[in-house]
Design an enzyme around this catalytic site. Structure first.
Site, PDB file in Angstrom:
ATOM      1  N   ASP A 225       0.853  -1.182   0.000  1.00  0.00           N
ATOM      2  CA  ASP A 225       0.000   0.000   0.000  1.00  0.00           C
ATOM      3  C   ASP A 225       0.896   1.242   0.000  1.00  0.00           C
ATOM      4  OD1 ASP A 225      -3.044   0.850   0.737  1.00  0.00           O
ATOM      5  OD2 ASP A 225      -1.596   2.215   1.694  1.00  0.00           O
ATOM      6  N   ASN A 233      -3.063  12.867  -2.937  1.00  0.00           N
ATOM      7  CA  ASN A 233      -4.233  13.290  -3.712  1.00  0.00           C
ATOM      8  C   ASN A 233      -4.757  14.643  -3.245  1.00  0.00           C
ATOM      9  OD1 ASN A 233      -4.617  11.330  -5.687  1.00  0.00           O
ATOM     10  ND2 ASN A 233      -5.736   9.956  -4.311  1.00  0.00           N
ATOM     11  N   ASP A 242      -2.725   9.788  -9.838  1.00  0.00           N
ATOM     12  CA  ASP A 242      -2.749   8.737 -10.865  1.00  0.00           C
ATOM     13  C   ASP A 242      -1.359   8.497 -11.436  1.00  0.00           C
ATOM     14  OD1 ASP A 242      -5.440   8.418 -10.511  1.00  0.00           O
ATOM     15  OD2 ASP A 242      -6.029   9.560 -12.298  1.00  0.00           O
ATOM     16  N   GLU A 268      -4.959   2.351  -3.857  1.00  0.00           N
ATOM     17  CA  GLU A 268      -3.502   2.484  -3.872  1.00  0.00           C
ATOM     18  C   GLU A 268      -2.814   1.184  -3.446  1.00  0.00           C
ATOM     19  OE1 GLU A 268      -4.758   4.255   0.182  1.00  0.00           O
ATOM     20  OE2 GLU A 268      -5.604   3.946  -1.802  1.00  0.00           O
TER      21      GLU A 268
END
Length: 346
Positions: A225, A233, A242, A268
């Site tokens: 992760d 973000n 992204d 993620e």
């Protein structure tokens, strides 16, 4: 080289090899015929050359085109020779056999070329044979001569024309089926591919795990992760997030061992399905993956790290339990400070 090309090469090779002794026997037992006496040795040498090149893996497409062009020219000349040289009635057996070779050649055209070009070349063969026959028989049939030969000529031409249409129809159907098959394969691949990273998605990974569950011993599942991804973000925007996901996927993919499978599990989170006899070697490989993410800064965001949870499969284990242990190991890696690899206890 794919399986279909190998199979075609094998069929062509043995077809040419079997044709060589047949041509030699014809040349030996019928030397009195000028066409056979002078041109068959040349055609035999060409067949030997094609067999040699097929055996030594020369480019298949060029051999196919050369064989078709040479064979078409050779038997068109042969047809013209027997139409115009000697007694037509005595020659008709050779003419009829040449028409059958032309029919075989039409089949070969549709094997080698697409439907459109196969149709064009087949019609060209049909027109050439028709022109030769009409030029030879047209004036004589008007005088009442060679009527049986003319009827046989018409039957042969009708057979070639019918074959042209039939083969074209079959080729169109074949092309449509091939297109449908490609679309099915594309849909299958798209359904199992993450559109952002291009990696296998959760469905593809689940299928791999299901298959791998038949042999749990030596199976490792790694969940990773990206650390603080929500902050990336929030601070830089989802477009930058992204790009981070794609770059993480790229780095992991470039560093995987042969046989390992990487995919995006969701959000993620990524998954790697690995096999190994040594726990130490597997953990060392996962550690290298962690370093590949953390060592080099990412564009726009700088340093990025990831936490890894590793679970080892055992005989009698289940995929559900394996995933649960990998998830707990990942949580432990997060709890202990992130940017680390944790192995789940057995």
């Amino acid at each position: 080289m794919d399986w279909a090309s190998n199979r075609k090469r094998t069929v062509y090779f043995w077809g040419v090899v079997l044709a060589i002794p047949v041509l030699i026997l014809i040349w030996i037992f019928r030397p009195e015929e000028g066409f056979i006496h002078w041109l068959y040795p040349l055609f035999i040498l060409l067949c030997v050359s094609w067999a040699w090149r097929l055996f030594h893996k020369a480019k298949l497409e060029s051999i196919e085109r050369e064989v078709v062009a040479t064979t078409a020219a050779f038997f068109t000349i042969k047809l013209g020779y027997y139409f115009f040289w000697g007694d037509l009635t005595k020659n008709w057996v050779e003419i009829e056999s040449t028409y059958w070779v032309m029919a075989f050649l039409m089949i070969l055209l549709y094997i080698i070329f697409d439907a459109r070009r196969g149709l064009i070349y087949s019609l060209a063969l049909f027109v050439m044979t028709l022109a030769l026959g009409l030029f030879r028989l047209g004036s004589e049939i008007a005088l009442g001569q060679h009527r049986e030969e003319f009827l046989a000529f018409v039957r042969s031409e009708m057979r070639l024309f019918a074959m042209t249409g039939l083969l074209y129809t079959l080729a169109i159907i074949k092309d449509q089926l091939a297109d449908a098959h490609r679309q099915v394969l594309q849909m299958h691949a798209l359904a199992r591919t993450d559109p952002l990273t291009g990696l296998p998605n959760r469905l593809a990974l689940s299928e791999v795990l299901e298959e791998a569950s038949q042999h749990m011993f030596g199976l490792y599942v790694v969940l990773l992760d990206i650390d603080h991804f929500k902050q990336i973000n929030d601070r830089y925007g989802h477009d930058v997030g992204d790009q981070v996901l794609k770059e993480v996927g790229r780095r992991l993919r470039s560093s995987l061992r042969k046989g390992d499978m990487l995919g995006r599990w969701g959000g993620e989170e990524f998954m790697i399905v690995m096999r190994g006899e040594s726990q130490h070697d597997v953990l060392a490989a996962v550690e290298r993956l962690r370093e590949d993410i953390a060592f080099w800064p990412f564009d726009q965001v700088g340093a990025v790290s990831a936490s890894f949870g590793v679970a080892e499969g055992h005989i009698g284990d289940s995929i559900h339990n394996l995933l649960e242990r990998a998830d707990k190991a990942l949580y432990q890696a997060k709890h202990l400070g992130r940017n680390r690899v944790e192995l789940s206890p057995a």
